[in-house]
Scaffold this active site. Sequence first.
Site, mmCIF file in Angstrom:
data_model
loop_
_atom_site.group_PDB
_atom_site.id
_atom_site.type_symbol
_atom_site.label_atom_id
_atom_site.label_comp_id
_atom_site.label_asym_id
_atom_site.label_seq_id
_atom_site.Cartn_x
_atom_site.Cartn_y
_atom_site.Cartn_z
ATOM 1 N N GLU A 269 4.833 39.419 58.147
ATOM 2 C CA GLU A 269 5.699 40.307 58.926
ATOM 3 C C GLU A 269 6.138 41.518 58.097
ATOM 4 O OE1 GLU A 269 5.618 39.832 61.986
ATOM 5 O OE2 GLU A 269 4.977 37.747 62.049
ATOM 6 N N HIS A 272 3.641 44.176 58.527
ATOM 7 C CA HIS A 272 3.823 44.953 59.763
ATOM 8 C C HIS A 272 4.919 46.010 59.567
ATOM 9 C CE1 HIS A 272 1.129 42.835 62.435
ATOM 10 N NE2 HIS A 272 1.721 41.667 62.273
HETATM 11 CO CO CO Z 1 0.929 39.816 63.093
#
Ligand code: CO
Length: 504
Positions: A269, A272
């Site tokens: 994450e 991201h």
């Molecule tokens: Co992902």
Amino acid sequence: MNKLIEDIKKIDSECTLITHAAAVLGWDQETYMPEEALDERSEQLAYLEGLAHEKFTSPELGKLLKAAACTDENPFGDKSFSETERAYLRAIYRAYSKSTKLPLDFVTEKARLVSQSQAVWAEARKNNDFKSFEPYLQKMVDMAKKEATFFGFEKNPYDGLLDQYEAGLTQAELERVFGGLQKKLVEIVEKIKTKNQVSDSFLHIHCPESKQAAFSTFIMQEIGYDLKKGRLDKTAHPFSTTLGINDSRITTRYLEEYFPSSVFSTMHESGHALYELGINREYALTSLGEACSMAIHESQSRTWENMVGRSYGFWQHYYKDLQLYLSPNLDSVSLDSFYAGINKVEPSFIRTEADEVTYSLHVILRFNIENRLMDGSLLVKDVPEAWNKELKDLLGIVPKNDAEGCLQDIHWSMGAIGYFPSYALGNLYGAQFFAKMKKDLNHVEVDISNGKTKTVLDWLRANIHTWGSYYTPGELVKKVTGEDLNPEYFVEYLKTKYSKIYGF
Ligand code: CO
């Protein structure tokens, strides 16, 4: 700035502001919102989403884009605009035309069907009862075919759906890429099966959440995620979300009986969030400031989770820290055993729990099935049988029931046909970018093993993140690496890594 562009940006930025405000509400709903607030929260979200949609599909924006001479054939608009303005026009025209191509009654009908279908799917999965979900899956396939017609396609209706997630991606291109990949991945899995399995029992020992949380907070900052522009919270399903140009947040999950879940979800994450925070500031609050595509997004998360996070070099530097944070769990486990343990390859039923080698095969299985549902060569009623046969062919195992087979993922109940391929494409793009990074900077692996992952982040920022939606995924991979998407890089990466771990 050109007055026309200025007027377009004004509407665009209003929509982004609304979307960011909705993201705050959505993030809160998943993290801290009290239970009984749900009904009103759903209304608040629906209201804001409706408002953004209304603005974005307004005749006013349509007129401005027309005045800029944007068309399906030439989304860049008039030649007199600058290069950046033309890239901007294409990005917003693409989003605008996608949102206006679906008739309102279709959108409403689909939204209603999705909410029913999701509820039926959840029950069907719980009771392991495909029959009850079958009529809904049928409706979703019918809707998908209709949707493809609204979006338009040249050869295959599946193309119309894929293009929503990956601009310009076609079924034929995917068949080329996945066809070759499937064969090579199966070969690697077969080789591993003949070798001794590695042990990972030390990863399955109780580890308190507080220790895992402390390490997650430490490691995400080490890889460059700035807590002045983000947060880490806890949810059942990890996710990342962007609430503003200086606010990209992530969540992770803590399994007290399996701590690697939090370590790698946090790194995934963070990847991201690092992407979102790395997009050129000049594109802020416009369609150009959006990420390039789902698969490019996933390439960034997987780079940090796998190519960096599951590499030997990374743990050469950080293993001592992990041992300290989680002590006494790993006190007597060597770095080599730990490295092998976190890279254990084993055919399994559930995609989201699959290792790096078998993961993409789970996605290819879904692509093969969607492909046949869309061209009519597979009937919905035969999906469970087709699923089980595919899994046997690819991984040599057969699920005990449909709950751990074709009912496991939520996507089809949401009508998200064409979405799955992004997950595997992310691995492929990630490996191709990483290979180019190593070619550009021959010290990158040494830097990683010295804890200097900034080398990786700087390269990703300059080559991928900064561009936002300036290029399509196909153009970006070509610009960065000099060639089209080539699955060989991923295959080579896996072979090099896993032949060392398993000795083949
Ligand atoms: Co992902």
